[in-house]
Design a protein around this motif. Structure first.
Motif, PDB file in Angstrom:
ATOM      1  N   LEU A  87      -8.694   2.890   3.430  1.00 36.50           N
ATOM      2  CA  LEU A  87      -9.321   3.025   2.091  1.00 36.50           C
ATOM      3  C   LEU A  87      -8.436   2.942   0.647  1.00 36.50           C
ATOM      4  O   LEU A  87      -9.296   1.916   0.053  1.00 36.50           O
ATOM      5  N   ASN A  88      -7.156   2.724   0.620  1.00 32.74           N
ATOM      6  CA  ASN A  88      -6.647   2.548  -0.060  1.00 32.74           C
ATOM      7  C   ASN A  88      -6.501   0.859  -0.195  1.00 32.74           C
ATOM      8  O   ASN A  88      -6.824   0.406  -1.214  1.00 32.74           O
ATOM      9  N   GLU A  89      -6.431  -0.018   0.883  1.00 35.41           N
ATOM     10  CA  GLU A  89      -5.821  -0.973   1.522  1.00 35.41           C
ATOM     11  C   GLU A  89      -7.728  -1.422   0.734  1.00 35.41           C
ATOM     12  O   GLU A  89      -7.749  -2.884   0.366  1.00 35.41           O
ATOM     13  N   GLN A  90      -9.286  -1.337   0.942  1.00 35.72           N
ATOM     14  CA  GLN A  90      -9.931  -1.521   1.060  1.00 35.72           C
ATOM     15  C   GLN A  90     -10.687  -1.404  -0.482  1.00 35.72           C
ATOM     16  O   GLN A  90     -11.200  -2.337  -0.670  1.00 35.72           O
ATOM     17  N   ARG A  91      -9.865  -0.707  -1.129  1.00 38.92           N
ATOM     18  CA  ARG A  91     -10.278  -0.376  -2.070  1.00 38.92           C
ATOM     19  C   ARG A  91      -9.152  -1.795  -3.179  1.00 38.92           C
ATOM     20  O   ARG A  91      -9.332  -2.123  -4.345  1.00 38.92           O
ATOM     21  N   THR A  92      -7.747  -1.870  -3.001  1.00 40.98           N
ATOM     22  CA  THR A  92      -7.401  -3.186  -3.312  1.00 40.98           C
ATOM     23  C   THR A  92      -8.212  -4.342  -3.617  1.00 40.98           C
ATOM     24  O   THR A  92      -7.929  -4.640  -3.714  1.00 40.98           O
ATOM     25  N   ASN A 111      -0.360  -2.073  -5.737  1.00 39.43           N
ATOM     26  CA  ASN A 111       0.962  -2.438  -4.657  1.00 39.43           C
ATOM     27  C   ASN A 111       1.021  -2.686  -3.706  1.00 39.43           C
ATOM     28  O   ASN A 111       0.498  -1.557  -2.919  1.00 39.43           O
ATOM     29  N   MET A 112       1.934  -3.505  -3.438  1.00 36.43           N
ATOM     30  CA  MET A 112       1.693  -4.203  -2.396  1.00 36.43           C
ATOM     31  C   MET A 112       2.936  -3.611  -0.785  1.00 36.43           C
ATOM     32  O   MET A 112       2.691  -3.860   0.069  1.00 36.43           O
ATOM     33  N   ASP A 113       3.117  -2.044  -1.516  1.00 34.05           N
ATOM     34  CA  ASP A 113       4.500  -1.320  -0.988  1.00 34.05           C
ATOM     35  C   ASP A 113       4.102  -0.644   0.108  1.00 34.05           C
ATOM     36  O   ASP A 113       2.803   0.398   0.121  1.00 34.05           O
ATOM     37  N   SER A 114       4.140  -0.418   0.999  1.00 29.01           N
ATOM     38  CA  SER A 114       3.863   1.284   1.718  1.00 29.01           C
ATOM     39  C   SER A 114       4.661   2.443   0.884  1.00 29.01           C
ATOM     40  O   SER A 114       3.387   3.268   2.180  1.00 29.01           O
ATOM     41  N   SER A 115       4.894   2.079   0.581  1.00 27.39           N
ATOM     42  CA  SER A 115       4.897   4.192   0.163  1.00 27.39           C
ATOM     43  C   SER A 115       4.748   4.075  -1.971  1.00 27.39           C
ATOM     44  O   SER A 115       4.186   2.808  -2.622  1.00 27.39           O
ATOM     45  N   SER A 116       4.476   4.847  -2.010  1.00 26.95           N
ATOM     46  CA  SER A 116       3.758   5.214  -3.402  1.00 26.95           C
ATOM     47  C   SER A 116       4.608   5.084  -4.444  1.00 26.95           C
ATOM     48  O   SER A 116       5.953   4.667  -3.975  1.00 26.95           O
ATOM     49  N   THR A 117       3.480   4.230  -5.591  1.00 24.95           N
ATOM     50  CA  THR A 117       5.463   3.105  -5.973  1.00 24.95           C
ATOM     51  C   THR A 117       4.469   3.669  -7.521  1.00 24.95           C
ATOM     52  O   THR A 117       3.172   3.518  -7.770  1.00 24.95           O
ATOM     53  N   VAL A 118       5.609   3.743  -9.245  1.00 27.17           N
ATOM     54  CA  VAL A 118       5.253   4.307 -10.525  1.00 27.17           C
ATOM     55  C   VAL A 118       4.524   2.300 -11.051  1.00 27.17           C
ATOM     56  O   VAL A 118       5.602   2.265 -11.387  1.00 27.17           O
ATOM     57  N   ILE A 119       3.916   1.707 -11.861  1.00 24.25           N
ATOM     58  CA  ILE A 119       3.627   1.017 -12.251  1.00 24.25           C
ATOM     59  C   ILE A 119       3.207   1.264 -13.689  1.00 24.25           C
ATOM     60  O   ILE A 119       2.737   2.182 -14.176  1.00 24.25           O
ATOM     61  N   ALA A 153      -0.705   4.409  -4.898  1.00 21.31           N
ATOM     62  CA  ALA A 153      -0.266   5.150  -3.392  1.00 21.31           C
ATOM     63  C   ALA A 153       0.137   2.961  -2.715  1.00 21.31           C
ATOM     64  O   ALA A 153      -0.346   2.443  -2.624  1.00 21.31           O
ATOM     65  N   GLY A 154       0.687   3.789  -1.556  1.00 24.76           N
ATOM     66  CA  GLY A 154       0.940   2.628  -0.983  1.00 24.76           C
ATOM     67  C   GLY A 154       0.312   1.235  -0.225  1.00 24.76           C
ATOM     68  O   GLY A 154      -1.115   1.865  -0.163  1.00 24.76           O
ATOM     69  N   HIS A 155      -0.387   0.737  -0.851  1.00 32.32           N
ATOM     70  CA  HIS A 155      -1.464  -0.466  -0.460  1.00 32.32           C
ATOM     71  C   HIS A 155      -2.121  -0.394  -1.239  1.00 32.32           C
ATOM     72  O   HIS A 155      -3.451  -1.158  -1.009  1.00 32.32           O
ATOM     73  N   GLY A 156      -2.217   0.100  -2.141  1.00 32.02           N
ATOM     74  CA  GLY A 156      -3.304   0.583  -3.238  1.00 32.02           C
ATOM     75  C   GLY A 156      -3.370   0.071  -4.188  1.00 32.02           C
ATOM     76  O   GLY A 156      -2.209  -0.740  -4.709  1.00 32.02           O
ATOM     77  N   CYS A 157      -4.582   1.049  -5.027  1.00 31.59           N
ATOM     78  CA  CYS A 157      -4.739   0.125  -6.654  1.00 31.59           C
ATOM     79  C   CYS A 157      -4.946   0.810  -6.933  1.00 31.59           C
ATOM     80  O   CYS A 157      -5.247   2.159  -7.273  1.00 31.59           O
TER      81      CYS A 157
END
Length: 639
Positions: A338-343, A575-583, A627-631
């Motif tokens: 789902l994260n990737e689909q939203r991205t 977030n193009m990484d697979s783990s959560s990131t603060v942007i 989230a990883g691969h998310g937006c």
């Protein structure tokens, strides 16, 4: 004040926004492609095998569930004329249904309403009765089957066979065999548009499509690596003359550049700028650079055929799908989480790409439905402005060292050293970046064609060889390719550089040509010009070498920005990484990417779209835990 939020919670939908959006869309639909087109295409769920019953069932679902959200086109993708029998596949020969004039007509077994010479007339009428518009996929030029049968050419002005200079003309007179579609060699080839007969054939095709009631044409194997500006130009001219508006789309987009698109954007309404997009994370990430490049070049919503034109990031492979090149229909769920689909949806919206849903609409689940009908996403896609990548973001996550970064290059196409990777691409010969080739003599019998960077140092070389003609080769072939070169990776193999791939490629694959057994094919013929350009005989494009670290990695963070109709600012964090990131981003930096009118102060009201969270008032800067691969998709109203 800094705000932290996880971008993987729940959907927020607003029915009133949907009603306003659909009403606004209906008011502007009379202008040709004034907004990015939206609809459904059969390819991702059926490949080429769809039947009339399956198509109309999908159209009914689009009409009932998606039409009010602006999804108005339903498109039959390729090979609707191929008989679905044993031995038939994507590049098979001899299984197509053609009429007496060499034109493709629907396979009557799959499309029973086409019997009796009715073509798609009945299907188009049913689609129109649903309140939708009907589209078809077509290939370049003329079919190999028609050329082999040497069918006559229809003159639409007389209704009889085309006659010129006192003779009847036929398919073999206009087909250019050495310009066969590179990824469908047995299927189609270019026609000679310098001949009246060639123009007459193309006119007869598109006149027939208009008679059937077609509203949308997806024209394949004419853009990117397979560039055929002559055919695109003439088809565009014919479409302007027809008595019904037909939206004109180009495909595919392998090696597409803004410079190449500027040659045709005024002739069409949308054009693919990537290879085929499928449901892999690699395919999603491959769209970021090309979307940025076309935005920077001001190609989004530029002048088009009788209206505007739109760079196309390809269909949305969401929901219930088939596999690339399959002979089977839909049988599996989308592989993206789902994260990737939203991205994917967020990038497509921020880049204002046409939205063509590819899943089986009969099995449209609630998650996919909510994704493709999200009102803010559709508002951005249709009505936002100032769309661009936003580089002023930071990430708290420490990036991996370069030695840990995976690459996805093919040894056949790329040259790698410790610091960079070079990619062989194609661009317009007018592009100054194409001027860097020269000849280097190794010994009396061996020469190379080399690319030189600044400093006059050769960084990429190919071995040259004159084409090996058989003793009984036709004189016309020898004359045509006299002075042209084959280019090989070394002096010990019999593999030559192709300008166009010999199969359909997905977006994540290296889309810069290929090496295959040397033949007398136009896409393997090259000519070194005095101005330092290396011209391909197939597409007329020139080779170039680029060093682009962004092609190597799918890691890190990206961001896009746009403005809305009522002064709001949209900011998307990816977030193009697979783990959560603060942007993070600074509100003051928004002014670096936007006209002054959109930023009145350093205080903004903010909400996040995918979670539906109201983040309240933010000042100075804002941060999101993504989230990883998310937006995260933020809507800011600043004051």
């Amino acid at each position: 004040m800094k705000v932290f939020l996880s971008c993987s919670l729940f959907f927020f939908l607003c029915n009133c926004t949907q009603r306003v959006l659909s009403g606004t869309l209906s008011k502007v639909s009379s202008n040709h492609a004034s907004l990015p087109p939206r609809g459904w295409n059969s390819y991702d769920s059926f490949c080429w095998t769809i039947s009339e019953e399956e198509f109309l069932q999908n159209a009914e679902q689009v009409s009932q569930r998606l039409r009010s959200y602006g999804y108005e086109y339903v498109v039959v993708d390729y090979l609707w004329y191929r008989r679905k029998v044993k031995g038939a596949y994507v590049d098979s020969l001899g299984f197509d249904v053609i009429d007496e004039w060499g034109r493709m007509i629907p396979d009557p077994e799959r499309w029973p309403s086409s019997k009796g010479g009715r073509g798609f007339t009945e299907v188009a009428k049913k689609v129109h009765d649903m309140g939708l518009k009907f589209g078809i996929h077509v290939m370049r030029g003329i079919s190999t089957q028609a050329v082999n049968a040497n069918t006559p050419i229809l003159d639409t002005t007389t209704g009889a066979a085309y006659v010129d200079s006192g003779r009847n003309w036929s398919a073999k007179d206009i087909g250019i065999k050495e310009r066969a579609c590179a990824w469908m060699q047995n299927g189609f080839m270019s026609v000679n548009t310098n001949l009246g007969a060639g123009k007459a054939f193309l006119r007869s095709l598109y006149t027939q499509y208009a008679e059937w009631g077609v509203d949308f044409v997806k024209h394949d194997c004419v853009f990117g690596d397979d560039f055929d500006v002559d055919e695109i130009s003439f088809v565009s001219e014919v479409l302007k003359e027809l008595n019904r508006p037909i939206l004109y789309s180009l495909s595919p987009g392998t090696s597409a550049t803004p410079a190449l698109a500027k040659k045709v954007n005024g002739l069409v309404n949308m054009y693919r700028i990537t290879g085929d997009d499928w449901d892999t994370w690699g395919d999603v990430t491959s769209h970021f650079n090309v979307a940025r490049d076309f935005s920077t070049s001001n190609m989004i919503g530029a002048e088009g055929l009788l209206g505007k034109s739109w760079p196309d990031l390809d269909m949305l492979p969401l929901g219930w799908l088939t596999d690339p090149g399959s002979n089977n229909g839909p049988h599996r769920r989308c592989n993206l989480n789902l994260n990737e689909q939203r991205t994917q949806m967020t990038l497509w919206a921020m880049a204002k790409s046409p939205l063509m849903f590819g899943g089986d609409a009969r099995k449209l689940d609630d998650t996919t439905y909510n994704l493709i009908t999200n009102p803010t996403i559709l508002e951005i896609n249709s009505f936002s402005a100032n769309n661009a990548e936003f580089p002023y973001v930071t990430s708290s996550k420490v990036q991996k060292s370069r030695s840990q970064i995976p690459t996805h290059q093919s040894e056949a196409f790329a040259s790698t050293d410790e610091t960079n990777t070079q990619f062989l691409g194609l661009t317009s010969c007018k592009d100054y970046k194409a001027r860097g080739w020269s000849r280097e003599i190794i010994d009396q019998d061996l020469q190379q064609i080399c690319w030189k960077e600044s400093g006059n140092q050769s960084t990429f070389c190919l071995y040259q060889r004159k084409p090996l003609f058989a003793s009984d080769e036709e004189v016309s072939i020898k004359q045509k390719y006299g002075g042209k070169l084959h280019l090989l990776p070394n002096d010990e193999v019999e593999f030559c550089l192709d300008a166009s791939p010999r199969r359909r490629l997905t977006s994540r694959e290296v889309r810069r040509g290929s090496f295959s057994p040397c033949q007398l094919d136009a896409n393997q013929m090259w000519e070194l010009s005095l101005d330092g350009t290396l011209i391909n005989s197939y597409s007329g494009l020139c080779a170039t070498v680029s060093t682009d670290e962004a092609n190597l990695v799918s890691l890190g963070v990206r961001s896009w920005i746009a403005t809305g109709r009522t002064g709001e600012i949209y900011v998307a964090f990816f977030n193009m990484d697979s783990s959560s990131t603060v942007i993070s981003a600074e509100i003051a930096d928004l002014a670096k990417a936007l006209p002054p009118i959109f930023l009145h102060g350093s205080t903004c009201k903010c909400r996040e779209v995918w979670s539906g969270k109201d983040l309240g008032i933010i000042r100075g800067s804002f941060s999101m835990l993504v989230a990883g691969h998310g937006c995260a998709l933020l809507v800011l109203n600043c004051y």
